[in-house]
Each structure stands twice: as C-alpha cells, then as structure tokens.
Design an enzyme around this catalytic site. Structure first.
Site, PDB file in Angstrom:
ATOM      1  N   GLN A 292     -63.849  54.524   2.449  1.00  0.00           N
ATOM      2  CA  GLN A 292     -64.764  53.432   2.804  1.00  0.00           C
ATOM      3  C   GLN A 292     -64.141  52.083   2.439  1.00  0.00           C
ATOM      4  OE1 GLN A 292     -68.050  53.697   4.203  1.00  0.00           O
ATOM      5  NE2 GLN A 292     -67.608  51.540   4.502  1.00  0.00           N
TER       6      GLN A 292
ATOM      7  N   HIS B 196     -65.250  56.102  -3.386  1.00  0.00           N
ATOM      8  CA  HIS B 196     -65.275  56.305  -1.932  1.00  0.00           C
ATOM      9  C   HIS B 196     -64.101  55.523  -1.340  1.00  0.00           C
ATOM     10  CE1 HIS B 196     -66.577  57.443   1.894  1.00  0.00           C
ATOM     11  NE2 HIS B 196     -67.759  56.864   1.978  1.00  0.00           N
TER      12      HIS B 196
ATOM     13  N   ARG C 291     -65.430  65.961   0.625  1.00  0.00           N
ATOM     14  CA  ARG C 291     -66.556  65.179   0.086  1.00  0.00           C
ATOM     15  C   ARG C 291     -67.277  66.071  -0.906  1.00  0.00           C
ATOM     16  NH1 ARG C 291     -70.826  61.491   3.295  1.00  0.00           N
ATOM     17  NH2 ARG C 291     -68.987  60.158   3.055  1.00  0.00           N
TER      18      ARG C 291
ATOM     19  N   ARG D 123     -63.442  52.755   9.888  1.00  0.00           N
ATOM     20  CA  ARG D 123     -63.201  54.032   9.205  1.00  0.00           C
ATOM     21  C   ARG D 123     -62.174  54.845   9.999  1.00  0.00           C
ATOM     22  NH1 ARG D 123     -67.084  56.002   5.752  1.00  0.00           N
ATOM     23  NH2 ARG D 123     -65.443  57.506   5.281  1.00  0.00           N
TER      24      ARG D 123
ATOM     25  N   CYS E 262     -71.992  50.135   3.690  1.00  0.00           N
ATOM     26  CA  CYS E 262     -71.219  51.327   4.075  1.00  0.00           C
ATOM     27  C   CYS E 262     -71.984  52.203   5.059  1.00  0.00           C
ATOM     28  CB  CYS E 262     -70.849  52.120   2.833  1.00  0.00           C
ATOM     29  SG  CYS E 262     -72.251  52.520   1.785  1.00  0.00           S
TER      30      CYS E 262
ATOM     31  N   ASP F  78     -75.601  48.860  -0.783  1.00  0.00           N
ATOM     32  CA  ASP F  78     -75.569  50.305  -0.520  1.00  0.00           C
ATOM     33  C   ASP F  78     -76.945  50.840  -0.925  1.00  0.00           C
ATOM     34  OD1 ASP F  78     -74.810  52.984  -0.166  1.00  0.00           O
ATOM     35  OD2 ASP F  78     -73.491  53.060  -1.915  1.00  0.00           O
TER      36      ASP F  78
HETATM   37  N1   CP Z   1     -70.304  55.471   4.885  1.00  0.00           N
HETATM   38  C1   CP Z   1     -70.184  56.820   4.930  1.00  0.00           C
HETATM   39  O1   CP Z   1     -69.361  57.435   4.246  1.00  0.00           O
HETATM   40  O2   CP Z   1     -71.033  57.411   5.801  1.00  0.00           O
HETATM   41  P1   CP Z   1     -71.338  58.979   5.897  1.00  0.00           P
HETATM   42  O3   CP Z   1     -72.049  59.356   4.612  1.00  0.00           O
HETATM   43  O4   CP Z   1     -72.213  59.130   7.102  1.00  0.00           O
HETATM   44  O5   CP Z   1     -70.047  59.720   6.030  1.00  0.00           O
HETATM   45  N1  NVA Z   2     -73.363  55.622  -2.449  1.00  0.00           N
HETATM   46  C1  NVA Z   2     -73.706  56.381  -1.280  1.00  0.00           C
HETATM   47  C2  NVA Z   2     -72.678  56.176  -0.211  1.00  0.00           C
HETATM   48  C3  NVA Z   2     -72.922  56.929   1.061  1.00  0.00           C
HETATM   49  C4  NVA Z   2     -71.837  56.707   2.079  1.00  0.00           C
HETATM   50  C5  NVA Z   2     -73.822  57.843  -1.648  1.00  0.00           C
HETATM   51  O1  NVA Z   2     -72.996  58.330  -2.430  1.00  0.00           O
HETATM   52  O2  NVA Z   2     -74.737  58.507  -1.166  1.00  0.00           O
END
Ligand code: CP
Ligand code: NVA
Length: 308
Positions: free
Chosen positions: A136, A133, A106, A296, A268, A228
């Site tokens: 997701q 993502h 990430r 997930r 998400c 989101d």
């Molecule tokens: N939806 C998602 O990716 O959650 P986290 O940021 O908690 O991993």
């Molecule tokens: N768009 C959000 C998604 C988190 C799972 C972010 O990038 O923070």
C-alpha cells in the site's frame, strides 16, 4: 524494457525496510514506467507461478496482484484460509516452494510472514499484516509523486489509528523526505520501535515525525491528508469502543479545509463513510483514492519484477 531493472538485495519483502533507499527509488521509477508502457513488460514473468495466500478479506490486493501477474506473463494461484491451521506453516512453506516462484501473503500476524520467509527458499511479499502494509505504501508514494512531482518537503498527515498502514507510511515518508504527522486518540499509538526507526530515517532525510493527539495540528497546512478505518481487520470486536474513541478524528470538510488549498485526500480503502471520512471528502475533486488503488497494480508489478 525502458527502466533499469535492479534486483533487490533482500530475499523477501516482509516489511518496508527490507528495501534499501536506492531500491525504493528504483522501484518507484520502474512503477512509473510500468504505468506508462505496460506492454514493454508483457513477458517479464513468463514461466513464473506465484501463490497468493489470504488469511483475511481483500479486494484491491488480491485483484491487483492477480492482474499484475497475468499482465506480466505469469500465473497466479489464490488460496484463502488460515496459514498453518490444517498443517504446520513450515510444511506449507516447503510445499509451496516446490511449485511456485514466490508467495504473496496477507496474514493476521507479522510473525506468520516472517515464518514463511524463514521456512521457504522463495521470495515472500507481505500483502498486509498486523504491523505493516508495504505494498500500500509503495502505491501511495507513487501517487504522491504523480500529484506533486516530488516528495521532499511535503507535509503528509495521517489522522487515525497507529496501525499497519500508518506504520508503513511513516517509514516511507521519513525516507523520502516528507514531514509525517500522525494524529491519534490516546491509547491508539503507533509501535514505539517503528516510531524510533522513522525518526532516525527522518533525521537522515531532513524530514520530521510529529505524533499528536490533535487532528487539527496534523491537518494544518498539510499537503496530503490520509486516513484509514478505525477498526482494522482483526480488531472488529473493538469497533464500538473505537467509534467513541475516534469520534473527533473524522476527516470531514472542516478538517480538510485546514490543509493546504492544493492538498489531496488519500485512503487505502475500504472506507467507512460517516466514520473516519465523510462522503463529501471521499468524493471531492481533491480525493485521489482511486489513483492510489490503480497504483497498487503498477507498484506491485515493479516489486514482483525486482524480487522474483
Ligand atoms: N487497501 C487494501 O489493501 O485493500 P484490500 O483490503 O481490499 O486488499
Ligand atoms: N488497516 C486496515 C487496512 C485495510 C487495507 C486493516 O488492516 O484492516
């Protein structure tokens, strides 16, 4: 194992379109089987260690990858911190490939994901970047199939930012034959090249892509309403101005009422109740947000098995 296990042609999952359409279908079939019969796969990753690298916070992604790898008989090691801060990324990548079978990362930028893929010989999985993502979106496609039995012809509406999550959803919906609508305030557009890719995929699948500034137009007769956070990780310094810009884009009971009577609400997570969604919509019987979170686990297991 009961579902066919085909290996992916691409060496990595850096973005959604690294999966071919037949691979996407196979992965989602495998994910359903992993959910129905997890014990069939208890040693599928035996002897494999996977590095989980997080530059940003996570609940769902980190927990589900750790549990998925453990339930498949593998071993996960998590490291939090900026990749390439203490030593060059190309050195990090060439250390990790000597110890691990794969890397889940990430990152702030998509370039970091692509550089990891460039510098290491082991598979890289994008666990969220600024642009995509994909993990997701895989779980969300599984969730939609569970609720509606199929994807084709459904109207999937995203109310909010043209961000990593909406990019990945747009691409997956377009490929699977869902009509995708994105409603965002002016100035918060999705990336033009990703819209163009999605439009080409939609033309092939018989779906459509609608980009609008009207949340009501997007919500009308939708089968799925998705939102989101207004300020993604990395955009926190814009949170105040985004609260103003997105104030008419909250998914509240009135907006949800414009959707099809059997529509579901997806997010998400994490959610900011009172901003992009009301508590009432989050807690409504038609909210499937925790089904998404559960999926997930299953979708990422399928991805690991097809990639490693
Ligand atoms: N939806 C998602 O990716 O959650 P986290 O940021 O908690 O991993
Ligand atoms: N768009 C959000 C998604 C988190 C799972 C972010 O990038 O923070």
């Amino acid at each position: 194992m009961t579902a066919p296990l085909t290996k992916l042609a691409a060496p990595d999952l850096t973005k959604d379109l690294d999966l071919t359409l037949p691979e996407l279908h196979s992965l989602l079939t495998l994910a359903a089987d992993l959910k129905a019969a997890p014990h069939h796969y208890a040693s599928a990753l035996e002897g494999k260690s996977i590095a989980l690298l997080f530059e940003k916070p996570s609940l769902r992604t980190r927990m589900t990858f750790e549990v998925a790898i453990q339930q498949l008989g593998g071993f996960a090691v998590t490291n939090n911190g900026m990749i390439g801060a203490r030593e060059p990324l190309k050195d990090v990548a060439r250390n990790l490939e000597r110890w691990f079978s794969g890397i889940v990362a990430r990152t702030y930028t998509q370039k970091t994901i692509e550089d990891l893929a460039k510098w290491s010989k082991i598979p890289i999985i994008n666990a969220l970047s600024d642009l995509y993502h994909p993990c997701q979106a895989l779980a969300d496609m599984q969730t939609v199939k569970e609720h509606f039995g199929d994807w084709r012809g459904l109207k999937f509406s995203f109310v909010g930012d043209g961000n990593n999550v909406s990019h990945s959803l747009m691409l997956c919906c377009a490929r699977l034959g869902m009509h995708f609508a994105l409603a965002h305030p002016k100035g918060y557009e999705a990336a033009p090249d990703i819209i163009a890719e999605a439009q080409a995929l939609a033309a092939a699948s018989g779906a459509s892509i609608t980009i609008t500034n009207s949340p009501e137009d997007a919500a009308k007769d939708a089968n799925i309403i998705y939102t989101d956070v207004w300020a993604s990780m990395g955009d926190e310094d814009e949170a105040a101005e985004r609260r103003t810009a997105f104030s008419d884009y909250q998914v509240d009971e009135d907006l949800f009422a414009l959707a099809d009577p059997d529509a579901i609400f997806l997010h998400c997570l994490p959610a900011k109740r009172g901003e992009e969604v009301t508590d009432g919509v989050m807690e409504s019987p038609r909210s499937a947000v925790f089904d998404q979170a559960e999926n997930r686990l299953h979708a990422q297991k399928a991805l690991l098995l097809m990639l490693l």
